[in-house]
Scaffold this motif. Structure first.
Motif, PDB file in Angstrom:
ATOM      1  N   UNK A  42       0.822  -1.215   0.000  1.00  0.00           N
ATOM      2  CA  UNK A  42       0.000   0.000   0.000  1.00  0.00           C
ATOM      3  C   UNK A  42       0.859   1.269   0.000  1.00  0.00           C
ATOM      4  N   UNK A  43       0.499   2.233  -0.849  1.00  0.00           N
ATOM      5  CA  UNK A  43       1.265   3.480  -0.975  1.00  0.00           C
ATOM      6  C   UNK A  43       0.378   4.676  -0.658  1.00  0.00           C
ATOM      7  N   UNK A  44       0.835   5.499   0.274  1.00  0.00           N
ATOM      8  CA  UNK A  44       0.195   6.775   0.586  1.00  0.00           C
ATOM      9  C   UNK A  44       1.067   7.872  -0.010  1.00  0.00           C
ATOM     10  N   UNK A  45       0.550   8.590  -0.990  1.00  0.00           N
ATOM     11  CA  UNK A  45       1.338   9.615  -1.666  1.00  0.00           C
ATOM     12  C   UNK A  45       1.129  10.979  -1.008  1.00  0.00           C
ATOM     13  N   UNK A  46       2.238  11.671  -0.737  1.00  0.00           N
ATOM     14  CA  UNK A  46       2.204  13.014  -0.159  1.00  0.00           C
ATOM     15  C   UNK A  46       2.542  14.034  -1.244  1.00  0.00           C
ATOM     16  N   UNK A  47       1.888  15.184  -1.203  1.00  0.00           N
ATOM     17  CA  UNK A  47       2.202  16.203  -2.200  1.00  0.00           C
ATOM     18  C   UNK A  47       1.714  17.571  -1.774  1.00  0.00           C
ATOM     19  N   UNK A  48       2.416  18.591  -2.263  1.00  0.00           N
ATOM     20  CA  UNK A  48       1.959  19.970  -2.069  1.00  0.00           C
ATOM     21  C   UNK A  48       0.972  20.361  -3.157  1.00  0.00           C
ATOM     22  N   UNK A  49       0.843  19.509  -4.171  1.00  0.00           N
ATOM     23  CA  UNK A  49      -0.077  19.772  -5.281  1.00  0.00           C
ATOM     24  C   UNK A  49      -1.386  19.039  -4.989  1.00  0.00           C
ATOM     25  N   UNK A  50      -2.459  19.793  -4.792  1.00  0.00           N
ATOM     26  CA  UNK A  50      -3.693  19.146  -4.316  1.00  0.00           C
ATOM     27  C   UNK A  50      -4.902  19.414  -5.212  1.00  0.00           C
ATOM     28  N   UNK A  51      -4.674  19.703  -6.483  1.00  0.00           N
ATOM     29  CA  UNK A  51      -5.812  19.852  -7.391  1.00  0.00           C
ATOM     30  C   UNK A  51      -6.420  18.480  -7.665  1.00  0.00           C
ATOM     31  N   UNK A  52      -7.655  18.473  -8.128  1.00  0.00           N
ATOM     32  CA  UNK A  52      -8.312  17.208  -8.453  1.00  0.00           C
ATOM     33  C   UNK A  52      -7.515  16.432  -9.489  1.00  0.00           C
ATOM     34  N   UNK A  53      -6.974  17.134 -10.488  1.00  0.00           N
ATOM     35  CA  UNK A  53      -6.197  16.478 -11.538  1.00  0.00           C
ATOM     36  C   UNK A  53      -4.941  15.821 -10.960  1.00  0.00           C
ATOM     37  N   UNK A  54      -4.283  16.505 -10.021  1.00  0.00           N
ATOM     38  CA  UNK A  54      -3.096  15.936  -9.390  1.00  0.00           C
ATOM     39  C   UNK A  54      -3.439  14.676  -8.609  1.00  0.00           C
ATOM     40  N   UNK A  55      -4.555  14.712  -7.882  1.00  0.00           N
ATOM     41  CA  UNK A  55      -4.972  13.541  -7.106  1.00  0.00           C
ATOM     42  C   UNK A  55      -5.287  12.371  -8.025  1.00  0.00           C
ATOM     43  N   UNK A  56      -5.977  12.646  -9.113  1.00  0.00           N
ATOM     44  CA  UNK A  56      -6.304  11.583 -10.069  1.00  0.00           C
ATOM     45  C   UNK A  56      -5.028  10.974 -10.644  1.00  0.00           C
ATOM     46  N   UNK A  57      -4.074  11.844 -10.982  1.00  0.00           N
ATOM     47  CA  UNK A  57      -2.818  11.369 -11.559  1.00  0.00           C
ATOM     48  C   UNK A  57      -2.067  10.484 -10.560  1.00  0.00           C
ATOM     49  N   UNK A  58      -2.058  10.887  -9.305  1.00  0.00           N
ATOM     50  CA  UNK A  58      -1.387  10.090  -8.283  1.00  0.00           C
ATOM     51  C   UNK A  58      -2.036   8.736  -8.086  1.00  0.00           C
ATOM     52  N   UNK A  59      -3.364   8.720  -8.012  1.00  0.00           N
ATOM     53  CA  UNK A  59      -4.077   7.459  -7.811  1.00  0.00           C
ATOM     54  C   UNK A  59      -3.944   6.546  -9.024  1.00  0.00           C
ATOM     55  N   UNK A  60      -3.964   7.131 -10.213  1.00  0.00           N
ATOM     56  CA  UNK A  60      -3.844   6.309 -11.420  1.00  0.00           C
ATOM     57  C   UNK A  60      -2.432   5.770 -11.610  1.00  0.00           C
ATOM     58  N   UNK A  61      -1.464   6.364 -10.948  1.00  0.00           N
ATOM     59  CA  UNK A  61      -0.094   5.842 -11.024  1.00  0.00           C
ATOM     60  C   UNK A  61       0.055   4.577 -10.189  1.00  0.00           C
ATOM     61  N   UNK A  62      -0.946   4.305  -9.331  1.00  0.00           N
ATOM     62  CA  UNK A  62      -0.905   3.101  -8.497  1.00  0.00           C
ATOM     63  C   UNK A  62      -0.958   3.361  -7.011  1.00  0.00           C
ATOM     64  N   UNK A  63      -1.015   4.647  -6.596  1.00  0.00           N
ATOM     65  CA  UNK A  63      -1.115   4.961  -5.173  1.00  0.00           C
ATOM     66  C   UNK A  63      -2.488   4.531  -4.630  1.00  0.00           C
ATOM     67  N   UNK A  64      -2.511   4.175  -3.357  1.00  0.00           N
ATOM     68  CA  UNK A  64      -3.757   3.748  -2.722  1.00  0.00           C
ATOM     69  C   UNK A  64      -4.472   4.891  -2.019  1.00  0.00           C
ATOM     70  N   UNK A  65      -3.729   5.923  -1.668  1.00  0.00           N
ATOM     71  CA  UNK A  65      -4.325   7.089  -1.005  1.00  0.00           C
ATOM     72  C   UNK A  65      -3.441   8.289  -1.296  1.00  0.00           C
ATOM     73  N   UNK A  66      -3.973   9.489  -1.043  1.00  0.00           N
ATOM     74  CA  UNK A  66      -3.321  10.724  -1.461  1.00  0.00           C
ATOM     75  C   UNK A  66      -3.562  11.752  -0.367  1.00  0.00           C
ATOM     76  N   UNK A  67      -2.486  12.339   0.173  1.00  0.00           N
ATOM     77  CA  UNK A  67      -2.609  13.297   1.265  1.00  0.00           C
ATOM     78  C   UNK A  67      -1.858  14.571   0.904  1.00  0.00           C
ATOM     79  N   UNK A  68      -2.577  15.707   0.912  1.00  0.00           N
ATOM     80  CA  UNK A  68      -1.989  16.991   0.534  1.00  0.00           C
ATOM     81  C   UNK A  68      -1.281  17.640   1.726  1.00  0.00           C
ATOM     82  N   UNK A  69      -0.154  18.273   1.440  1.00  0.00           N
ATOM     83  CA  UNK A  69       0.565  19.058   2.438  1.00  0.00           C
ATOM     84  C   UNK A  69      -0.034  20.462   2.506  1.00  0.00           C
ATOM     85  N   UNK A  70      -0.011  21.089   3.668  1.00  0.00           N
ATOM     86  CA  UNK A  70       0.404  20.542   4.960  1.00  0.00           C
ATOM     87  C   UNK A  70      -0.683  19.643   5.549  1.00  0.00           C
TER      88      UNK A  70
END
Length: 223
Positions: free
Chosen positions: A74-102
């Motif tokens: 399981x992968x939890x991706x962290x990022x300062x980029x929190x647009x919907x498109x960024x979240x979709x891109x992260x999840x489609x890369x194979x991440x299981x969850x996505x958490x925006x900074x801070x």
């Protein structure tokens, strides 16, 4: 349980490591994507906390390559980029969850625990004979009596209860309970096994003795 934290912001990486270790996790920290990919490809982790923006290889590429090579941790991706498109891109890369900074450490911890629950078929309460562990509260009881364990004793016992009636090798214990800085030649495991036996078996002489040593192979907890 063992977690890999991949984060190039050193203060944040250190803060996450300290917080997770306080919650009884073993934590490895890596600061660049290339080394993270190599480490996650050969070592077994329960969760990977992966920053998106990394030197050498970014988080999206690390995630994609791990999935291509059949690493399904399981992968939890962290990022300062929190647009919907960024979240979709992260999840489609194979991440299981996505958490925006801070983010708050409490939310990070809750998401990690959620990923662990999703990736295991075990019940919330782990139990063998009269011994129980609540992974959410870290409360350990035997015959209804609460036991006082150190962080490493708890982590080692939880690993045994997630593999009941199975032989667990010394190497498996090291890989799941300690980070990679642990000296595998030390007698730490033997010392901890002696302490666990004292608190769980010897302290309850009228109960079934749960720990078994398999000479030349390892240990198991048998109900």
């Amino acid at each position: 349980m063992r977690i890999l934290v991949v984060e190039d912001e050193l203060p944040l990486a250190h803060s996450i490591k300290v917080g997770l270790e306080d919650e009884k996790f073993a934590v490895d920290v890596i600061h660049n994507g290339g080394y993270a990919y190599e480490q996650a490809s050969v070592e077994e982790y329960d969760v990977i906390v992966l920053d998106r923006m990394l030197p050498e290889m970014d988080g999206l590429e690390v995630c994609k390559k791990l999935r291509e090579h059949k690493v399904f941790t399981p992968i939890l991706m962290l990022t300062a980029r929190n647009s919907t498109e960024d979240k979709i891109e992260g999840l489609e890369s194979g991440a299981d969850d996505y958490l925006a900074k801070p983010f708050s450490f409490g939310e990070l911890l809750a998401r990690i625990r959620s990923l662990i629950r999703r990736s295991t078929t075990k019940e919330t309460i782990l139990q063998i004979d009269s011994l129980t562990i609540n992974p959410n509260t870290h409360i350990v009881t035997r015959s209804g009596k609460e036991l006082n364990l150190t962080a490493k004793e708890y982590a080692m016992l939880e690993f045994f209860l997630r593999h009941p009636n199975q032989i667990v090798t010394r190497e498996q214990i090291i890989n799941h309970v300690w980070d990679y800085s642990h000296d595998s030649m030390s007698n730490t495991i033997e010392v901890l096994m002696k302490r666990l036996r004292s608190k769980i078996d010897k302290a309850f002489p009228h109960e079934k003795q749960l720990f078994v040593t398999i000479r030349g192979m390892g240990y198991k907890i048998a109900g």
